[in-house]
Design a protein around this motif. Structure first.
Motif, PDB file in Angstrom:
ATOM      1  N   LYS A 164      -6.399  -0.501  -4.313  1.00  0.00           N
ATOM      2  CA  LYS A 164      -5.906   0.368  -5.411  1.00  0.00           C
ATOM      3  C   LYS A 164      -4.789   0.107  -6.170  1.00  0.00           C
ATOM      4  O   LYS A 164      -4.479   0.327  -7.436  1.00  0.00           O
ATOM      5  CB  LYS A 164      -6.021   1.915  -5.004  1.00  0.00           C
ATOM      6  CG  LYS A 164      -6.966   2.465  -6.121  1.00  0.00           C
ATOM      7  CD  LYS A 164      -7.052   4.136  -5.783  1.00  0.00           C
ATOM      8  CE  LYS A 164      -6.513   5.196  -6.529  1.00  0.00           C
ATOM      9  NZ  LYS A 164      -6.828   6.378  -6.061  1.00  0.00           N
ATOM     10  N   ALA A 218      -0.610   5.130  -6.160  1.00  0.00           N
ATOM     11  CA  ALA A 218      -1.365   4.180  -7.202  1.00  0.00           C
ATOM     12  C   ALA A 218      -2.304   4.979  -8.074  1.00  0.00           C
ATOM     13  O   ALA A 218      -3.269   4.389  -8.564  1.00  0.00           O
ATOM     14  CB  ALA A 218      -1.850   2.789  -6.440  1.00  0.00           C
ATOM     15  N   ASN A 223       0.550   1.823  -1.116  1.00  0.00           N
ATOM     16  CA  ASN A 223      -0.500   2.960  -1.495  1.00  0.00           C
ATOM     17  C   ASN A 223      -1.455   2.888  -0.144  1.00  0.00           C
ATOM     18  O   ASN A 223      -1.633   1.892   0.329  1.00  0.00           O
ATOM     19  CB  ASN A 223      -1.413   2.676  -2.793  1.00  0.00           C
ATOM     20  CG  ASN A 223      -2.428   4.012  -2.926  1.00  0.00           C
ATOM     21  OD1 ASN A 223      -1.631   4.928  -3.236  1.00  0.00           O
ATOM     22  ND2 ASN A 223      -3.848   3.708  -3.134  1.00  0.00           N
ATOM     23  N   ARG A 224      -1.895   3.943   0.103  1.00  0.00           N
ATOM     24  CA  ARG A 224      -2.622   4.480   1.306  1.00  0.00           C
ATOM     25  C   ARG A 224      -4.052   3.366   1.361  1.00  0.00           C
ATOM     26  O   ARG A 224      -4.256   2.481   2.279  1.00  0.00           O
ATOM     27  CB  ARG A 224      -3.170   5.866   1.293  1.00  0.00           C
ATOM     28  CG  ARG A 224      -4.232   6.055   2.570  1.00  0.00           C
ATOM     29  CD  ARG A 224      -4.425   7.723   2.607  1.00  0.00           C
ATOM     30  NE  ARG A 224      -5.230   8.083   1.209  1.00  0.00           N
ATOM     31  CZ  ARG A 224      -5.432   9.251   1.076  1.00  0.00           C
ATOM     32  NH1 ARG A 224      -5.249  10.151   1.934  1.00  0.00           N
ATOM     33  NH2 ARG A 224      -6.483   9.361  -0.130  1.00  0.00           N
ATOM     34  N   THR A 225      -4.593   3.029   0.145  1.00  0.00           N
ATOM     35  CA  THR A 225      -5.529   2.306  -0.159  1.00  0.00           C
ATOM     36  C   THR A 225      -4.944   0.975  -0.938  1.00  0.00           C
ATOM     37  O   THR A 225      -4.764   1.237  -2.145  1.00  0.00           O
ATOM     38  CB  THR A 225      -6.669   3.063  -0.992  1.00  0.00           C
ATOM     39  OG1 THR A 225      -6.951   4.187  -0.426  1.00  0.00           O
ATOM     40  CG2 THR A 225      -8.134   2.238  -1.016  1.00  0.00           C
ATOM     41  N   GLY A 262      -3.000   8.314 -10.913  1.00  0.00           N
ATOM     42  CA  GLY A 262      -2.650   8.493 -12.332  1.00  0.00           C
ATOM     43  C   GLY A 262      -1.298   8.417 -12.588  1.00  0.00           C
ATOM     44  O   GLY A 262      -0.869   8.171 -13.758  1.00  0.00           O
ATOM     45  N   THR A 263      -0.384   9.164 -11.962  1.00  0.00           N
ATOM     46  CA  THR A 263       1.094   9.395 -12.240  1.00  0.00           C
ATOM     47  C   THR A 263       1.767   8.149 -11.952  1.00  0.00           C
ATOM     48  O   THR A 263       2.684   7.765 -12.895  1.00  0.00           O
ATOM     49  CB  THR A 263       1.689  10.361 -11.140  1.00  0.00           C
ATOM     50  OG1 THR A 263       0.896  11.527 -11.141  1.00  0.00           O
ATOM     51  CG2 THR A 263       3.100  10.730 -11.351  1.00  0.00           C
TER      52      THR A 263
END
Ligand code: ATR
Length: 274
Positions: A164, A137, A159-161, A139-140
């Motif tokens: 986010k 999650a 996403n890992r977080t 910039g790409t």
């Protein structure tokens, strides 16, 4: 000049040239080599250099390059959001996502060539379905996820977080499922946009047998990628980010110079540099 292998200039010391990639760090960038290969192929007398610029000095750097007569700039990490904000005129995709990677300095116009470049690489594939699991999650993802949605993919995000991922979807005004435990089952495409590969880190994916023809795609390139190794073991076809690099560069070339980019020469130059 800081590195004999891939030279770059701090923005205050950038010499006269025509095009540049701005990033921090930037010494890993293959863009100068790739664009020079295109100029050579077409007998164009341009110069494209790598310029290092801290995130809070982006506008000053562009001002300097512009007064030196530069025509265009590629923005890479961490400048893609600054590039979108800096431009006086942006294409609708940049307005929607807030990220741009290609600037016409004179027109103060910014576009995003990562998204169409990515879709162009996918268009060459025959995917078994349009279900995609997107990992990351950052910039790409901010460019590639909306590109997939616009192309009709049914996307799930991990996403890992987790927060986010949720924040990103709110920002992009997208309503998509966020999962805590990513599973590859049923997916025609598993896309890794994380930088886990830089640290040789393994992602917590529950792999199951791939649907026939399913593709695992990592936007990274030029190194052994744990994600693609794992995916291959589970029957996925694998693609790294090399063709995406070439395609986004080719589209930038075409935006600036209004003529077809010699993709084969550009790709050869990157391969020689790996
Ligand atoms: P980029 O512009 O290349 O997308 P970024 O914005 O710094 O880079 O985003 C990096 C992404 O890789 C994030 O999704 C990050 O996850 P967090 O949001 O949890 O930080 C992900 N990432 C980086 N290292 C990782 C790892 N070891 N395992 C899983 N995800 C990782």
């Amino acid at each position: 000049m800081k590195s004999s292998r891939r030279p770059f200039y701090p923005w205050r010391e950038a010499p006269e040239a025509d095009f540049a990639v701005l990033g921090d760090p930037v010494e890993h960038s293959r863009s100068p080599k790739m664009h020079h290969a295109a100029y050579e192929e077409l007998d164009l007398k341009f110069r494209y250099i790598a310029v290092q610029c801290p995130s809070d000095e982006f506008a000053s750097a562009l001002h300097r390059l512009s007064s030196l007569g530069y025509r265009g700039v590629n923005a890479t990490v961490p400048h893609k959001e600054s590039a979108a904000r800096w431009a006086q005129s942006v294409e609708p995709f940049v307005r929607k996502t807030g990220v741009a990677n290609t600037i016409d300095l004179k027109a103060e116009r910014a576009i995003n060539t990562d998204a169409p470049g990515f879709l162009a690489t996918l268009a060459k594939e025959t995917l078994p379905n349009k279900k995609a699991l997107v990992l990351g999650a950052g910039g790409t993802t901010r460019a590639l996820l909306p590109a997939l949605v616009d192309a009709g993919f049914e996307c799930t995000l991990w996403n890992r977080t987790r927060e986010k991922a949720e924040r990103l979807l709110t920002d992009l005004n997208l309503k998509l499922p966020v999962v805590s435990h990513p599973e590859s089952a049923d997916c025609g495409l598993v896309l890794n946009t994380t930088s886990a590969g830089l640290f040789a880190a393994k992602l917590p994916i529950k792999w199951s047998g791939a649907v026939e023809g399913a593709i695992a795609y990592d936007v990274a390139y030029g190194r052994e990628l744990v994600f693609l190794n794992e995916a291959q073991k589970h029957g996925f076809q694998v693609r790294d980010g090399l063709n995406l690099l070439v395609e986004q560069g080719a589209l930038a070339f075409e935006f600036w110079l209004d003529q077809p980019a010699p993709r084969m020469a550009m790709k050869r130059a990157v391969l020689e540099d790996l």
